[in-house]
Design a protein around this motif. Sequence first.
Motif, mmCIF file in Angstrom:
data_model
loop_
_atom_site.group_PDB
_atom_site.id
_atom_site.type_symbol
_atom_site.label_atom_id
_atom_site.label_comp_id
_atom_site.label_asym_id
_atom_site.label_seq_id
_atom_site.Cartn_x
_atom_site.Cartn_y
_atom_site.Cartn_z
ATOM 1 N N ASP A 1 45.190 38.120 37.446
ATOM 2 C CA ASP A 1 46.347 39.244 36.987
ATOM 3 C C ASP A 1 45.703 40.409 36.426
ATOM 4 O OD1 ASP A 1 48.111 37.461 37.535
ATOM 5 O OD2 ASP A 1 48.297 36.655 35.526
ATOM 6 N N ARG A 2 44.535 40.188 35.715
ATOM 7 C CA ARG A 2 43.967 41.392 34.856
ATOM 8 C C ARG A 2 43.309 42.433 36.104
ATOM 9 N NH1 ARG A 2 41.774 37.649 31.282
ATOM 10 N NH2 ARG A 2 40.017 37.559 32.535
ATOM 11 N N ALA A 3 42.752 41.793 37.155
ATOM 12 C CA ALA A 3 42.204 42.836 38.104
ATOM 13 C C ALA A 3 43.199 43.402 38.841
ATOM 14 C CB ALA A 3 41.275 41.896 39.161
ATOM 15 N N GLU A 4 44.223 42.732 39.014
ATOM 16 C CA GLU A 4 45.489 43.580 39.945
ATOM 17 C C GLU A 4 46.089 44.703 38.839
ATOM 18 O OE1 GLU A 4 48.347 40.202 40.759
ATOM 19 O OE2 GLU A 4 47.422 40.195 42.684
ATOM 20 N N VAL B 1 42.922 51.649 47.013
ATOM 21 C CA VAL B 1 42.680 50.247 46.958
ATOM 22 C C VAL B 1 43.858 49.445 46.874
ATOM 23 C CG1 VAL B 1 41.771 48.164 45.849
ATOM 24 C CG2 VAL B 1 40.226 50.403 45.957
ATOM 25 N N VAL B 2 44.142 48.237 47.904
ATOM 26 C CA VAL B 2 45.214 47.557 47.771
ATOM 27 C C VAL B 2 44.753 46.061 47.664
ATOM 28 C CG1 VAL B 2 46.974 49.133 48.890
ATOM 29 C CG2 VAL B 2 45.529 47.533 50.241
ATOM 30 N N THR B 3 45.622 45.319 46.969
ATOM 31 C CA THR B 3 45.161 43.798 47.040
ATOM 32 C C THR B 3 46.057 42.963 48.066
ATOM 33 O OG1 THR B 3 46.841 43.446 45.446
ATOM 34 C CG2 THR B 3 44.619 43.820 44.673
ATOM 35 N N VAL B 4 45.368 42.387 48.842
ATOM 36 C CA VAL B 4 45.894 41.440 49.831
ATOM 37 C C VAL B 4 46.225 40.314 49.873
ATOM 38 C CG1 VAL B 4 45.480 43.477 51.618
ATOM 39 C CG2 VAL B 4 43.882 41.373 51.301
ATOM 40 N N VAL C 1 32.296 41.087 39.769
ATOM 41 C CA VAL C 1 32.529 41.797 38.534
ATOM 42 C C VAL C 1 31.654 41.354 37.680
ATOM 43 C CG1 VAL C 1 34.098 41.625 36.519
ATOM 44 C CG2 VAL C 1 35.127 41.646 38.752
ATOM 45 N N VAL C 2 31.090 42.461 36.881
ATOM 46 C CA VAL C 2 30.129 42.187 35.821
ATOM 47 C C VAL C 2 30.541 41.778 34.662
ATOM 48 C CG1 VAL C 2 27.806 43.486 34.897
ATOM 49 C CG2 VAL C 2 28.349 44.157 37.325
ATOM 50 N N ARG C 3 29.942 40.649 33.933
ATOM 51 C CA ARG C 3 30.491 40.200 32.695
ATOM 52 C C ARG C 3 29.550 40.650 31.720
ATOM 53 N NH1 ARG C 3 29.943 34.152 34.494
ATOM 54 N NH2 ARG C 3 28.040 35.167 35.147
ATOM 55 N N PRO C 4 29.963 40.541 30.568
ATOM 56 C CA PRO C 4 28.871 41.042 29.289
ATOM 57 C C PRO C 4 27.456 40.623 29.342
ATOM 58 C CG PRO C 4 31.186 41.038 28.561
ATOM 59 C CD PRO C 4 31.229 40.479 29.902
ATOM 60 N N GLN C 5 27.596 39.096 29.582
ATOM 61 C CA GLN C 5 26.317 38.485 29.525
ATOM 62 C C GLN C 5 25.550 38.758 30.876
ATOM 63 O OE1 GLN C 5 29.504 37.229 29.760
ATOM 64 N NE2 GLN C 5 29.466 35.078 30.954
ATOM 65 N N ASP C 6 26.202 39.310 31.853
ATOM 66 C CA ASP C 6 25.201 39.805 32.834
ATOM 67 C C ASP C 6 24.151 40.891 32.612
ATOM 68 O OD1 ASP C 6 26.443 37.760 34.376
ATOM 69 O OD2 ASP C 6 28.026 39.173 35.125
ATOM 70 N N GLU D 1 31.828 50.951 39.608
ATOM 71 C CA GLU D 1 33.154 50.608 39.048
ATOM 72 C C GLU D 1 34.296 50.890 40.153
ATOM 73 O OE1 GLU D 1 36.078 52.467 37.918
ATOM 74 O OE2 GLU D 1 35.362 54.345 39.402
ATOM 75 N N VAL D 2 35.289 49.993 40.148
ATOM 76 C CA VAL D 2 36.481 50.191 40.554
ATOM 77 C C VAL D 2 37.717 49.818 39.662
ATOM 78 C CG1 VAL D 2 37.841 48.975 42.753
ATOM 79 C CG2 VAL D 2 35.418 48.978 42.787
ATOM 80 N N GLY D 3 38.543 50.847 39.498
ATOM 81 C CA GLY D 3 39.769 50.604 38.798
ATOM 82 C C GLY D 3 39.242 50.302 37.143
ATOM 83 N N GLY D 4 38.100 50.849 36.785
ATOM 84 C CA GLY D 4 37.673 50.826 35.687
ATOM 85 C C GLY D 4 36.826 49.524 35.190
ATOM 86 N N MET D 5 36.669 48.565 36.299
ATOM 87 C CA MET D 5 36.068 47.230 36.007
ATOM 88 C C MET D 5 34.413 47.590 36.352
ATOM 89 S SD MET D 5 38.874 44.301 37.575
ATOM 90 C CE MET D 5 39.056 45.226 39.092
ATOM 91 N N PRO D 6 33.492 47.108 35.809
ATOM 92 C CA PRO D 6 32.072 47.187 36.152
ATOM 93 C C PRO D 6 31.717 46.198 37.248
ATOM 94 C CG PRO D 6 32.143 46.081 34.149
ATOM 95 C CD PRO D 6 33.767 46.561 34.575
#
Length: 464
Positions: free
Chosen positions: A178-181, A190-193, A243-248, A258-263
């Motif tokens: 949901d967050r990613a969409e 970009v579209v989600t399929v 997706v890169v998480r903080p601990q990564d 980045e894609v849509g603001g996500m690292p």
Amino acid sequence: MSAPDSRDQFPGSDQPVVSPRSRLAVVRAMNRRGIRMLHIADLVLVYALLFLVTLGMVPVRPGFNAVAHLPRYVWTYAVVALIHLVVFEIGGLYDRERRLVVQTSTSRLVMLVWIASLMVGLVSWLMGEFLIPRSVLIAYAVVGPAGLWLNRWISRRLRDRADGPARLLLVGAGPAVDRAEEHLATVNRVVTVGHAESVGVIEQLAVASDATGVLLLDGDALGMLYADSLSRLEARGVEVLQVVRPQDSLLGLRTVGEVGGMPVLPLSAHILTPSQSRLKRWSDLAVLAATAPVTIPLGLLTTAVVAVRAGRPLLFVQDRVGRNGASFPMLKFRTMRPDAEQPGGPIQALVDDPRIIRGLGWLRSARFDELPQLINVLRGEMTIVGPRPERPEEMADYERIIPGYRRRHQIEPGITGLAQVYGHYHTHPEFKLGHDLQYLANWSPLTDLQIMVRTGWVIITRRL
């Protein structure tokens, strides 16, 4: 009735013209042969820029009579443009780019243009005359990268228009999806399929949804992707992102986009690109040619020693696993008795193996028994630096107990490799695999050179 011609005609004209479908077929045929429209665009651009820079130098350089030399520049500038194209090809400018994250950097364009300019200077020095005025070459080295960047910008826009937006398949739990969409909804390209909670079904879903990319929303999927799925998705042209998480950040990641603001981090099976494979092959042939004055006499001397001590046959031929799992006959000088592996089949060599013919143990220690494998390299069955080839029966065992072991066969096997210079003869195959895959992930001609030098040092100091 005869089949319709692949060419259409303008009304009122008897001149055939190529239809859009035929043009697309021509482009695809060119792509199958490794020729992209970007090759042609860059060749035209460099050629045109050289003339524009030459004419632009006339008002700023008193006494620069460019017009009188234009007929000569017609062919010399063509040579200069071709040299640039070769350097760009070796530098990987024509490998397919990812659509979402990694794109050609300006610094890379500048570096390749400067390298090509140095190559032009070298060719001019060897010919005894300059192919291009030095001032023009220097000025072009400044403006050339901007033109190449513009070509790539146009190429990406045309590709996006032809292919449409990137089609992403999301992999993760409900809240993460949901967050990613929500973030991806702000990105026009970009579209989600669809989405999946398990990595085990993403290959089927990617095909069913015609996805061009997969976005992994947690880090637990990498283990399942590692062995085979990532390679198969990559072969289909499906881009895989994590997706890169903080601990990564503890891993010191450097290629985060980045894609849509996500690292996000682009994942790769580390199969060498076509340009890297060609460069590696050319490097092997160059090393063979450069070392021939040493290796040929040494090979002849070793042949004489084996003939005296071991007799016929001089060579030991053994099936080994090569690129993509295909077998090939690997050559070695024979240093063991002819019945060394009878009747029980293959037996691993031991330290101070009693099967070694007296007086030939030093050939194995010095690696001189491997010299015939230079013939395998010349035939394209092996490379100088790469994962060592395994026996088919050993491969079956390793693949059963070590997931992803077959990934080491993404390139030709090598005479020496990273696992040989940093591991030992009895290092566990899983640890050797780690070395081999790191080599694939970080390959460069400099890496090969370092491993070759290190191999010589290991032979001299350890005699292993």
